[in-house]
Design a protein around this motif. Structure first.
Motif, short mmCIF file in Angstrom:
data_model
loop_
_atom_site.label_atom_id
_atom_site.label_comp_id
_atom_site.label_asym_id
_atom_site.label_seq_id
_atom_site.Cartn_x
_atom_site.Cartn_y
_atom_site.Cartn_z
N PRO A 1 35.49 31.94 47.66
CA PRO A 1 36.57 31.25 46.97
C PRO A 1 36.17 30.88 45.55
CG PRO A 1 35.54 29.80 48.56
CD PRO A 1 34.92 31.15 48.74
N GLY A 2 37.13 30.94 44.65
CA GLY A 2 36.89 30.49 43.29
C GLY A 2 36.32 31.53 42.35
N ILE A 3 36.07 32.78 42.80
CA ILE A 3 35.56 33.76 41.85
C ILE A 3 36.70 34.32 41.01
CG2 ILE A 3 33.57 34.33 43.30
CD1 ILE A 3 34.91 37.03 43.91
N MET A 4 36.37 34.80 39.84
CA MET A 4 37.38 35.30 38.90
C MET A 4 37.96 36.62 39.38
SD MET A 4 35.64 34.28 35.22
CE MET A 4 34.77 35.81 35.15
N ASP A 5 39.19 36.90 38.93
CA ASP A 5 39.89 38.12 39.33
C ASP A 5 39.09 39.38 39.03
OD1 ASP A 5 42.00 36.65 40.29
OD2 ASP A 5 43.25 36.94 38.51
#
Length: 161
Positions: free
Chosen positions: A80-84
């Motif tokens: 969760p929370g990683i960039m696209d």
């Protein structure tokens, strides 16, 4: 026809500690799996794209030889929370190894689905990332990551995960 004739679901986790491919049947029963130590991912981010594709390709070939069938489609989990852009890189690795990506889901949701949790919290402690998902009525409603990022999902986002 191969050794096994069954409807299969394949899941891939490109983890910081391990890379894993799991195969389950239509009733979600484990059929086969393989893992290897990861040297290509750090903190949920692919740092060696070519090495990641090679490792996953080798693992796929080994499982296909054991099962006597082709593994074509796979879901993959993301921290969760990683960039696209990092999500796209993980998908590119999976596709580069010869899979069609059938679904991308955050790790807490993946764990909740496998464990059949429809209400509560799921904590996913990985080798490089930790994520917490809040589940209500079977839907992920918020995600917390180790960076203290708090995300509340809209109903549209809940249906796309």
């Amino acid at each position: 026809m191969g050794l096994f004739s069954f409807t299969q679901e394949i899941a891939i986790d490109l983890g910081t500690a391990n890379i894993v491919i799991a195969v389950v049947d239509a009733e979600n029963r484990p059929v086969a799996g393989i893992s290897t130590a990861s040297k290509v991912v750090r903190d949920g981010i692919v740092v060696d794209y070519i090495g990641a594709v090679r490792a996953l390709t080798r693992m796929k070939a080994e499982l296909e030889a054991k099962l006597g069938c082709t593994l074509d489609r796979a879901a993959t989990a993301i921290p969760p929370g990683i960039m696209d852009g990092n999500v796209r890189c993980i998908c590119n690795v999976v596709e580069g190894a010869g899979f069609e990506v059938s679904n991308v889901v955050d790790e807490p949701t993946a764990a909740a689905t496998v464990l059949g949790i429809d209400a509560g919290a799921v904590v996913d402690v990985g080798g490089g990332t930790t994520g917490v998902g809040s589940i209500t009525a079977g839907d992920l409603v918020s995600i917390f990551s180790q960076e203290n990022i708090y995300t509340t999902l809209t109903p549209e986002e809940q249906t796309t995960r």
